[in-house]
Structure formats: structure tokens, C-alpha cells
Design an enzyme around this catalytic site. Structure first.
Site, PDB file in Angstrom:
ATOM      1  N   ASP A  58      -1.520   3.611   6.128  1.00 49.76           N
ATOM      2  CA  ASP A  58      -2.570   2.771   6.874  1.00 49.76           C
ATOM      3  C   ASP A  58      -2.199   3.198   8.357  1.00 49.76           C
ATOM      4  O   ASP A  58      -1.293   2.537   8.847  1.00 49.76           O
ATOM      5  CB  ASP A  58      -2.453   1.452   6.626  1.00 49.76           C
ATOM      6  CG  ASP A  58      -3.756   0.382   7.235  1.00 49.76           C
ATOM      7  OD1 ASP A  58      -3.991   1.043   8.342  1.00 49.76           O
ATOM      8  OD2 ASP A  58      -4.047  -0.504   6.799  1.00 49.76           O
ATOM      9  N   GLU A 151       5.196  -8.004  10.273  1.00 51.17           N
ATOM     10  CA  GLU A 151       3.837  -7.388   9.799  1.00 51.17           C
ATOM     11  C   GLU A 151       3.377  -8.869   8.796  1.00 51.17           C
ATOM     12  O   GLU A 151       3.854  -8.403   7.691  1.00 51.17           O
ATOM     13  CB  GLU A 151       3.824  -6.067   9.359  1.00 51.17           C
ATOM     14  CG  GLU A 151       2.407  -5.645   9.247  1.00 51.17           C
ATOM     15  CD  GLU A 151       1.761  -6.002   7.874  1.00 51.17           C
ATOM     16  OE1 GLU A 151       1.463  -7.317   7.603  1.00 51.17           O
ATOM     17  OE2 GLU A 151       1.609  -5.158   6.932  1.00 51.17           O
ATOM     18  N   GLU A 160      -1.311 -15.073   1.121  1.00 51.66           N
ATOM     19  CA  GLU A 160      -0.054 -14.650   0.892  1.00 51.66           C
ATOM     20  C   GLU A 160       0.759 -14.005   1.945  1.00 51.66           C
ATOM     21  O   GLU A 160       1.595 -13.340   2.179  1.00 51.66           O
ATOM     22  CB  GLU A 160      -0.020 -13.657  -0.238  1.00 51.66           C
ATOM     23  CG  GLU A 160      -0.155 -13.824  -1.570  1.00 51.66           C
ATOM     24  CD  GLU A 160       0.608 -13.072  -2.724  1.00 51.66           C
ATOM     25  OE1 GLU A 160       0.710 -11.970  -2.352  1.00 51.66           O
ATOM     26  OE2 GLU A 160       1.032 -13.441  -3.773  1.00 51.66           O
ATOM     27  N   HIS A 300      -5.861  -0.982   4.829  1.00 53.91           N
ATOM     28  CA  HIS A 300      -5.815  -1.528   3.611  1.00 53.91           C
ATOM     29  C   HIS A 300      -6.046  -3.131   3.308  1.00 53.91           C
ATOM     30  O   HIS A 300      -6.297  -3.597   2.230  1.00 53.91           O
ATOM     31  CB  HIS A 300      -4.420  -1.346   3.241  1.00 53.91           C
ATOM     32  CG  HIS A 300      -3.280  -2.497   3.544  1.00 53.91           C
ATOM     33  ND1 HIS A 300      -2.632  -2.270   4.999  1.00 53.91           N
ATOM     34  CD2 HIS A 300      -2.817  -3.446   3.183  1.00 53.91           C
ATOM     35  CE1 HIS A 300      -2.128  -3.254   5.237  1.00 53.91           C
ATOM     36  NE2 HIS A 300      -1.816  -4.037   4.202  1.00 53.91           N
TER      37      HIS A 300
END
Length: 375
Positions: A58, A151, A160, A300
Site C-alpha cells: 500500500d 500504524e 480493530e 487497503h
């Protein structure tokens, strides 16, 4: 971790979690990464290289982090850095390359075994220390850090997500006046026209090869879809429903109710609401930012689609007003309970839909073949 983006196949359990508190990953099985089987990957999906391959490829995600770190060496030179959820160690290596004196990466997943090999192969063994375990339980070799990198974002920004873990790291390990990369996030909302695809994904259940499957239709409607939506499908102006400053945010801020007002940009129909997020590295000398919206380059994370029970007719300039609430699920705090209430124009009666983000549904928008009763 290199992502907070979830596996596509996690299944929630009927047994309440004993400890639903923050963590950097699903608990890793007690095996080496080289000997893991499909059963082990079910418990520790982040250990599989395929998930990390998708994120590393990505270019918006990884390139933005690289630019924010490498191009701001004056912020990293001689500094200590904590990488929360380090995954394969890519952000740790960016920080080391930018001149950090020492980087500590922490992760619960067995992918950290591969990260150790990667770090050694790239000559960072003396600069980067990896710790396997939960942040709230692990002992780190440094008491306080100048910079935290992570990240942490998930689908819909918070699904999540590891943000609660990053906030814990901030409160426990970040020096006063320390920096967080990234430090600002915005969650945005709009309405879209999506008739053809709604027919395939939702109304499909009304008639399945001549049989009535409509009992599944309501379930399908209430599970948001992670998908890539074309900009031309958006029929309203976007609206910021949540802004997060990582330097000041609290865990309680992740449960919220926010109003929205979406102004129609043309006469059209609304079949769903759409959410995406923007990320800003505000502390950098030259601001680095990226968006996961339908107007931007693919990531993504894609976008998140919330289908409405019925079609809404709108005219240019008309407003869809309402509110959205978001809270971690009480049985599994990485799942999200989301409620959207809305009305069009002067309508007094609101429509409210309760959505649940638990098992993530992805789509590539490939048209379904016509059903046939014969071979």
C-alpha cells in the site's frame, strides 16, 4: 503493528472475553513462526506474511510514513523512538534510518520473529530492540521515549484499531512535549447512490434460485461493507463526524455520538452512507497527510459502506441530517456497534439503523452471473 486492519475471517466467540483491555494484537500462539499451521494463524492472523505484504504494498500508507519520518530527520536524530505494533519492523527501520539513537518495537504477534531477522539482515541490530508481548504487561528497555510511531488505524478508522494501546503508550512512556506519528485523524461521512450494487448485495436475498432467503437480508444490511467506491457515486458534500488529536485524546473519546448534515450536490437517490478517514502528521516540518476517501488513491482500508433499509430521494441543496454513534462492543472491544439516525429535509420522523462491525466483508464489485434454474 503495521496495520490495525483486521483479518477477513475472524469469528466472534459466544464466550465473553476475560480481559477486553487494549493490546497490540490478537494473542500469538506459543509456537515459532516457521512452524505455524492454519490453526495457529486463526489465533494470530497477523503472523502470516500475506497480511503484511498487502500493507507494505500500500504505497499511500507506507510511503506517507516514510516521508513523514525520513524527511524529518531533524526530529529523529539522536532521539529514542517507540514503535507500537511494529509488525515486520518497517517503521522502526525508517526511524533508525532517520537518525534515531534507539528504537524499541513491540508486538504480540509471531511476525516479530521475522521482524528480528529483517532488522538483523538490514544492519539495525544495535539500533532496534524488539519486544514480544502486550504493551501493558511488557518491560521495555527504556523508561521514556521522545517519539511514538504507530500504524494503528483500522477499517472505519476504529475497527480493530490499536488507538487505545497507542494512548496507553503515550500516557506511560512518552516524554513531556514528545511527538506522536501520526498525530491527527479525521473520520468523514457522506451519502452515495449505489442501486446496482445494493441489488446484488442486499436485495439478492429476496430470491435465491427461486427460494425466499429474506431472513438473511436484514443481517446483511446491518453489516457494513468494506469496499472501494467511485467518486461519481457520492451525492453529498462530506462531513467530518470525528476528529482525534492523539496528543490529547482519551480512551473515552473513542465512544462518541456526533451530528451530521449532508448537503446534496445533485438530484439523485441515496442507497447508503459512506465513511472514510484522513491522517495527518501535523508535527512534521512540511505537513504529510493522506486520505482513504473515494477521491484519493487506493489504500487497503478502502471505504466503509452502510446500506440504508430503503432508498432516499434527494434534491440538490437538500440536507440529510442526523447523528451517528460509535462504541466498542461490550463483549469484544475491537468490534464496533454503530447506529445511524437520519431524516431528509423537513421530515420529522427519523430512520435509525443499528450496524455491527464484527466479521469484515470485502467486495471487489464483480457483477453476479444471472441465476438459472437449469444447467
Amino acid at each position: 503493528m503495521e496495520t490495525a486492519g483486521p483479518s477477513t475471517h475472524h469469528i466472534t466467540s459466544d464466550v465473553p472475553l476475560e480481559n477486553p483491555g487494549p493490546s497490540t494484537h490478537h494473542i500469538a500462539p506459543d509456537v515459532t513462526s516457521d512452524s505455524m499451521t492454519s490453526r495457529d494463524y486463526y489465533a494470530d492472523s497477523y503472523a502470516h506474511f500475506g497480511i503484511h505484504e498487502e500493507m507494505l504494498k500500500d504505497t499511500v500508507r507506507t510511503g506517507s510514513y516514510r516521508s513523514a519520518i525520513i524527511n524529518n530527520g531533524h526530529l529523529f536524530k539522536g532521539k529514542t523512538v517507540l514503535d507500537v505494533g511494529c509488525g515486520t519492523g518497517i517503521l522502526s527501520m525508517f526511524a533508525a534510518k532517520a537518525g534515531a539513537s534507539h528504537v524499541v518495537g513491540i508486538d504480540m504477534s509471531n511476525i516479530i520473529d521475522q521482524a528480528q531477522k529483517i532488522i538483523e539482515a538490514n544492519g539495525f541490530k544495535d539500533t532496534i530492540t524488539l519486544v514480544k508481548g502486550k504493551l501493558e504487561e511488557a518491560e521495555l528497555p527504556i523508561d521514556q521515549f521522545d517519539i511514538i510511531i504507530s500504524e494503528w488505524m483500522g477499517y472505519f478508522l476504529l475497527y480493530e484499531s490499536m488507538l487505545d494501546t497507542v494512548l496507553l503508550a503515550r500516557d506511560k512512556y512518552l516524554k513531556p512535549d514528545g511527538l506522536i506519528f501520526p498525530d491527527t485523524a479525521k473520520l468523514l461521512f457522506a451519502a452515495i447512490e449505489d442501486q446496482d450494487y445494493k441489488e446484488e448485495k442486499i436485495n439478492f436475498w429476496d430470491n435465491v434460485y427461486g427460494f425466499d432467503y429474506s431472513c438473511i437480508k436484514d443481517i446483511a444490511l446491518r453489516e457494513p461493507l468494506v469496499d472501494t467506491v467511485e467518486l461519481k457515486a457520492v451525492v453529498t458534500d462530506p462531513y467530518v463526524i470525528k476528529e482525534i488529536d492523539l496528543l490529547t485524546a482519551t480512551k473515552e473519546d473513542l465512544t462518541f455520538t456526533a451530528p451530521f448534515s449532508l448537503a446534496a450536490t445533485r438530484d439523485d437517490y441515496v442507497h447508503a452512507f459512506l465513511a472514510w478517514f484522513d491522517i495527518v502528521f501535523d508535527c512534521t516540518h512540511k505537513k504529510v497527510k493522506f486520505s482513504t476517501g473515494p477521491h484519493a488513491q487506493y489504500t487497503h482500508w478502502k471505504q466503509t459502506v452502510f446500506y440504508t433499509p430503503s432508498t432516499v430521494t434527494i434534491k440538490r441543496g437538500q440536507e440529510i441530517t442526523g447523528r451517528i454513534s460509535c462504541a466498542p462492543n461490550k463483549r469484544n472491544n475491537r468490534d464496533l456497534d454503530i447506529a445511524i439516525s437520519y431524516a431528509v429535509g423537513d421530515e420529522e420522523e427519523e430512520t435509525t439503523v443499528d450496524y455491527k462491525m464484527c466479521v469484515i466483508l470485502h467486495s471487489c464489485r464483480i457483477p453476479l452471473l444471472p441465476q438459472s434454474d437449469s444447467w
